[in-house]
Write a protein that holds these residues in place. Structure first.
Motif, PDB file in Angstrom:
ATOM      1  N   PRO A  65     -17.553 -93.093 -30.222  1.00  8.86           N
ATOM      2  CA  PRO A  65     -18.978 -93.420 -29.942  1.00  8.86           C
ATOM      3  C   PRO A  65     -19.982 -91.843 -29.863  1.00  8.86           C
ATOM      4  N   LEU A  66     -20.922 -93.139 -29.887  1.00  7.08           N
ATOM      5  CA  LEU A  66     -21.914 -92.328 -30.369  1.00  7.08           C
ATOM      6  C   LEU A  66     -23.403 -92.369 -29.421  1.00  7.08           C
ATOM      7  N   LYS A  67     -24.129 -91.835 -28.566  1.00  5.54           N
ATOM      8  CA  LYS A  67     -24.981 -92.364 -27.508  1.00  5.54           C
ATOM      9  C   LYS A  67     -26.232 -91.995 -28.377  1.00  5.54           C
ATOM     10  N   THR A  68     -27.072 -93.684 -28.445  1.00 12.09           N
ATOM     11  CA  THR A  68     -28.707 -92.997 -29.132  1.00 12.09           C
ATOM     12  C   THR A  68     -29.584 -93.314 -28.083  1.00 12.09           C
ATOM     13  N   ASP A  69     -31.042 -92.749 -29.101  1.00 10.80           N
ATOM     14  CA  ASP A  69     -31.934 -93.633 -27.973  1.00 10.80           C
ATOM     15  C   ASP A  69     -32.319 -95.471 -28.009  1.00 10.80           C
ATOM     16  N   HIS A  70     -31.335 -95.887 -29.190  1.00  7.80           N
ATOM     17  CA  HIS A  70     -31.378 -97.090 -29.052  1.00  7.80           C
ATOM     18  C   HIS A  70     -30.093 -98.021 -28.204  1.00  7.80           C
ATOM     19  N   GLY A  71     -29.378 -96.954 -27.538  1.00  6.56           N
ATOM     20  CA  GLY A  71     -28.042 -97.176 -27.291  1.00  6.56           C
ATOM     21  C   GLY A  71     -26.500 -96.701 -27.593  1.00  6.56           C
ATOM     22  N   LEU A  72     -25.510 -96.991 -27.071  1.00  2.00           N
ATOM     23  CA  LEU A  72     -24.028 -96.458 -27.497  1.00  2.00           C
ATOM     24  C   LEU A  72     -23.718 -97.324 -29.019  1.00  2.00           C
ATOM     25  N   LEU A  73     -23.871 -96.229 -30.285  1.00  2.00           N
ATOM     26  CA  LEU A  73     -22.503 -96.856 -30.765  1.00  2.00           C
ATOM     27  C   LEU A  73     -21.638 -96.365 -31.569  1.00  2.00           C
ATOM     28  N   VAL A  74     -20.660 -97.470 -31.999  1.00  2.00           N
ATOM     29  CA  VAL A  74     -19.634 -96.991 -31.767  1.00  2.00           C
ATOM     30  C   VAL A  74     -18.464 -96.867 -33.336  1.00  2.00           C
ATOM     31  N   THR A  75     -18.571 -96.029 -34.261  1.00  4.54           N
ATOM     32  CA  THR A  75     -18.099 -95.520 -35.572  1.00  4.54           C
ATOM     33  C   THR A  75     -16.386 -96.131 -35.249  1.00  4.54           C
ATOM     34  N   SER A  76     -15.478 -97.162 -36.689  1.00  3.20           N
ATOM     35  CA  SER A  76     -14.157 -97.207 -36.506  1.00  3.20           C
ATOM     36  C   SER A  76     -13.983 -96.332 -37.720  1.00  3.20           C
ATOM     37  N   VAL A  77     -13.020 -96.132 -37.648  1.00  2.71           N
ATOM     38  CA  VAL A  77     -12.189 -95.761 -39.210  1.00  2.71           C
ATOM     39  C   VAL A  77     -11.272 -96.301 -39.433  1.00  2.71           C
ATOM     40  N   ILE A  78     -11.366 -96.618 -40.606  1.00  9.55           N
ATOM     41  CA  ILE A  78      -9.909 -97.982 -40.902  1.00  9.55           C
ATOM     42  C   ILE A  78      -9.297 -98.244 -41.692  1.00  9.55           C
ATOM     43  N   ARG A  79      -7.913 -97.563 -41.232  1.00  3.96           N
ATOM     44  CA  ARG A  79      -6.955 -97.431 -43.049  1.00  3.96           C
ATOM     45  C   ARG A  79      -6.360 -98.276 -43.387  1.00  3.96           C
ATOM     46  N   ASP A  80      -5.848 -98.927 -44.571  1.00  2.90           N
ATOM     47  CA  ASP A  80      -4.860 -99.839 -44.655  1.00  2.90           C
ATOM     48  C   ASP A  80      -3.501 -99.240 -44.974  1.00  2.90           C
ATOM     49  N   VAL A  81      -2.735 -99.725 -43.837  1.00  5.23           N
ATOM     50  CA  VAL A  81      -1.502 -99.403 -43.980  1.00  5.23           C
ATOM     51  C   VAL A  81      -0.053 -99.592 -44.312  1.00  5.23           C
ATOM     52  N   THR A  82      -0.740-101.504 -45.065  1.00  4.63           N
ATOM     53  CA  THR A  82       0.089-101.769 -45.830  1.00  4.63           C
ATOM     54  C   THR A  82       1.082-101.306 -46.700  1.00  4.63           C
ATOM     55  N   GLU A  83       0.738 -99.821 -47.771  1.00 10.56           N
ATOM     56  CA  GLU A  83       2.200 -99.921 -48.289  1.00 10.56           C
ATOM     57  C   GLU A  83       3.681 -98.909 -47.192  1.00 10.56           C
ATOM     58  N   ARG A  84       2.318 -97.946 -46.787  1.00  8.37           N
ATOM     59  CA  ARG A  84       3.524 -97.211 -44.945  1.00  8.37           C
ATOM     60  C   ARG A  84       4.388 -98.306 -44.821  1.00  8.37           C
ATOM     61  N   LYS A  85       3.419 -99.732 -44.321  1.00 14.14           N
ATOM     62  CA  LYS A  85       4.673-100.125 -43.526  1.00 14.14           C
ATOM     63  C   LYS A  85       5.497-100.664 -44.340  1.00 14.14           C
ATOM     64  N   ALA A  86       4.853-101.482 -45.556  1.00 13.30           N
ATOM     65  CA  ALA A  86       6.163-101.983 -46.788  1.00 13.30           C
ATOM     66  C   ALA A  86       7.098-100.775 -46.858  1.00 13.30           C
ATOM     67  N   ARG A  87       7.133 -99.322 -46.777  1.00 16.03           N
ATOM     68  CA  ARG A  87       7.753 -98.261 -47.130  1.00 16.03           C
ATOM     69  C   ARG A  87       8.659 -98.063 -45.581  1.00 16.03           C
ATOM     70  N   GLU A  88       8.293 -98.396 -44.350  1.00 12.53           N
ATOM     71  CA  GLU A  88       8.872 -98.241 -43.477  1.00 12.53           C
ATOM     72  C   GLU A  88       9.872 -99.495 -43.264  1.00 12.53           C
ATOM     73  N   ALA A  89       9.115-100.619 -44.067  1.00 17.94           N
ATOM     74  CA  ALA A  89      10.570-101.288 -43.758  1.00 17.94           C
ATOM     75  C   ALA A  89      11.428-101.303 -44.429  1.00 17.94           C
ATOM     76  N   GLU A  90      11.277-101.083 -45.448  1.00 19.42           N
ATOM     77  CA  GLU A  90      12.467-100.723 -46.579  1.00 19.42           C
ATOM     78  C   GLU A  90      13.248 -99.699 -45.912  1.00 19.42           C
ATOM     79  N   LEU A  91      12.976 -98.280 -45.355  1.00 21.32           N
ATOM     80  CA  LEU A  91      13.746 -97.198 -45.026  1.00 21.32           C
ATOM     81  C   LEU A  91      14.494 -97.892 -43.702  1.00 21.32           C
ATOM     82  N   ALA A  92      13.869 -98.995 -43.245  1.00 25.18           N
ATOM     83  CA  ALA A  92      14.604 -99.726 -41.102  1.00 25.18           C
ATOM     84  C   ALA A  92      15.946-100.451 -42.274  1.00 25.18           C
TER      85      ALA A  92
END
Length: 602
Positions: A189-216
């Motif tokens: 979150p970030l407070k500004t004069d125009h209100g609160l803004l929220v930045t989302s950092v998004i990571r695609d974990v498709t490959e990692r989930k696939a590796r986890e599934a194979e490991l399982a």
């Protein structure tokens, strides 16, 4: 990076400086970046990244931060600080955002997207012009929209830097073409004069989930091959002084020790080896080590709880590429049941003569009981035949009266014969056991006896009667005998009978208590005869007349039949208490169901 450095927006002087900023912009280091900035410095950075003409564009921030609006304390500058870096241009900062390895999306308090980077376009398939000004829910699967709006509003109420979602909760994004994919998200979150803004950092974990599934899957295959077979697999060092290299989890079921206990204690296996088997073990193990021949033997271990466990073990020496022995790999099967069965068979053979003798004695006792039964029947039949003969030869009666007497005697004899047949055939007729509610059975008997109860003003009540597994009709006959006897052998008052049952370990104890004539247990002139026990003899009755002196019909078979039925069900029957003029309590036991339901009360 401190507030003054961000506020002045210095230019990058070296490649290393740029790399440092890029690292901070990538999840999860983005949290570190925001935590190092005061509110005003962060706002300056964010504004510089928004292209001109954005709805979120605002007035330039003051050069110096406002401590009163800062939500996070400014850290002390490092002692090694050599001064501020050159100013960064807005374009440079925007290039930094664009070069971040993860998708970054900034929204306002209404959930409207105000800023995205190129990774967001690549990840979701939208052009940034299609996303800016739209609700963030466009990047969320439709089935989560309602919940996402609620969660988003809740986050803005108590905004703080944190990962999105609860621990272990899967998160999904949706691309422009409708395909869903798993993601990890960090919120800042970030407070500004125009209100609160929220930045989302998004990571695609498709490959990692696939590796986890194979490991399982691989783990599952391993478990099915090693850890789910009904045996203990192990790898042991060839040096007896060393501990086991591996043992499967089945060691807990086999001997009660955990894998960790077994592996960390190098002499635990030797302590648990049965003392009588240790010398043989050493000889066989030494032979395997010396000759590298497969090991195969049966021996005993002492389990943690003291049980003796028989084990059939097989193992072979594993060698390296050069043929040098490395360790022993094997499997141990629990053969305790088989050994116990062998021992039981030996014991059975040893006691065969004893069993034959017991059965012979039981057969003799049965023959004696049969002979006694025959004697009792013959005696009772002769008594009735004598009465019949007297009725036939009776003088001074009309032929009609004589015929009526004969018919009455014959009817009584039929009743007696039927009673004897029921008594003799209990074990043949009472074979099929069913589950039923004892309370329902008693209600049926009470209905059948209702006319007799009405005639004498009697009452039958019951309490706490369970469900049973028994032969229903024969048990119904037991209750009918006991309750009808209570009516027949009543005192000079209305009969009252109460039936109850109480759980006693693995059986039910039934009590049938009446307020009738009662029975004295020991007569003074016959102290050797237990009158209570005598009541269960065939053709035995204590009272032949009621309280008013009238004859009571009966043959003395009912109680003998009741005891025989109860014993056929594995129970016992006896007189619990009796006092002349006060009443009698008959008691009997029946096995309880393992899953018995609570007793039913009337």
């Amino acid at each position: 990076m401190n507030d003054s450095e961000i506020a002045t927006m210095p230019a990058l002087s070296t490649y290393e400086d740029a790399v440092a900023i890029l690292q901070k912009l990538s999840a999860p280091n983005v949290e570190l970046l925001w935590s190092e900035l005061s509110e005003q410095a962060a706002e300056t950075l964010l504004r510089s990244l928004i292209p001109h003409g954005s709805e979120a564009e605002a007035e330039p921030a003051p050069a110096s931060p406002d401590p009163a609006r800062s939500s996070i304390a400014e850290p002390d500058p490092p002692e090694e600080s050599t001064g501020s870096l050159p100013d960064l241009s807005n374009k440079t900062l925007l290039d930094i955002l664009e070069s971040a390895p993860d998708a970054m999306v900034t929204i306002d308090g209404h959930g409207t997207i105000v800023l995205v980077n190129i990774q967001t376009e690549k990840m979701f398939g939208y052009d940034r012009t299609e996303m800016r000004g739209k609700k963030i829910e466009m990047l969320v699967p439709a089935r989560y929209h309602k919940k996402h709006v609620q969660k988003r509003r809740g986050f803005f109420d108590e905004a703080r830097t944190r990962p999105m979602g609860a621990a272990g909760l899967p998160l999904f994004g949706v691309r422009k073409d409708g395909r869903e994919f798993p993601v990890e998200i960090s919120l800042s979150p970030l407070k500004t004069d125009h209100g609160l803004l929220v930045t989302s950092v998004i990571r695609d974990v498709t490959e990692r989930k696939a590796r986890e599934a194979e490991l399982a899957k691989a783990e599952l295959r391993y478990r099915s091959l090693v850890e789910e077979i009904p045996a203990v697999t192990f790898m042991a060092a060839l040096d007896e002084a060393k501990s086991e290299l591996y043992v499967s989890p089945q060691i807990v079921d086999l001997l009660g020790f955990t894998q960790r206990e077994w592996l960390e204690d190098p002499v635990l296996w030797h302590r648990q080896l049965h003392p009588e088997d240790r010398e043989r073990w050493h000889i066989e193990f030494a032979r395997t080590c010396a000759t590298a021949q497969p090991f195969r033997s049966v021996y005993r271990f002492i389990a943690r709880d003291g049980r003796v466990v028989w084990v059939h073990g097989e193992a072979k020496v594993i060698r390296d590429a050069g043929g040098r022995p490395m360790f022993l790999q094997g499997v141990a099967f629990d053969i305790t049941r088989m050994k116990n069965a062998e021992e039981a068979l030996i014991q059975l053979n040893r006691t065969l003569e004893e069993r034959v003798a017991d059965r012979t004695a039981a057969l003799n006792a049965s023959n004696e009981a049969l002979a006694k039964y025959g004697t009792d029947v013959a005696h009772e039949m002769s008594h009735h035949l004598r009465d019949l003969s007297e009725a036939l030869s009776e003088k001074n009666v009309t032929p009609t009266k004589r015929l009526a007497n004969v018919e009455s005697f014959c009817a009584e004899m039929v009743k007696m014969v039927n009673g004897m047949l029921e008594f003799a055939r209990v074990s043949e007729t009472a074979k099929r056991f069913d589950r039923f509610a004892c309370a329902d059975l008693l209600r049926e008997v009470r209905t059948e006896l209702q006319r007799d109860l009405d005639a004498c003003g009697g009452r039958i009540t019951f309490r706490a009667l369970p469900n049973l597994l028994a032969h229903r009709e024969s048990l119904k006959a037991v209750f009918r005998n006991l309750l009808s006897n209570a009516i027949k052998y009543r005192a000079k008052r209305a009969p009252k009978v109460h039936v109850s049952a109480a759980r006693r370990e693995d059986e039910w104890l039934f009590s049938v208590r009446d307020n009738g004539m009662g029975v004295e247990r020991i007569y003074k002139h016959t102290p050797h005869i237990d009158k209570w026990e005598r009541l269960f003899g065939l053709f035995k009755r204590d009272h032949v007349k009621d309280a008013d002196g009238r004859a009571i019909a009966g043959h003395g078979i009912g109680l003998a039949y009741c005891r025989r039925v109860v014993e056929h069900h594995g129970g016992k029957m006896w007189v619990g208490a009796s006092e002349p003029g006060q009443g009698t309590t008959f008691c009997f036991t029946l096995p309880a169901l393992a899953d018995a339901t609570p007793p039913a009360a009337e």
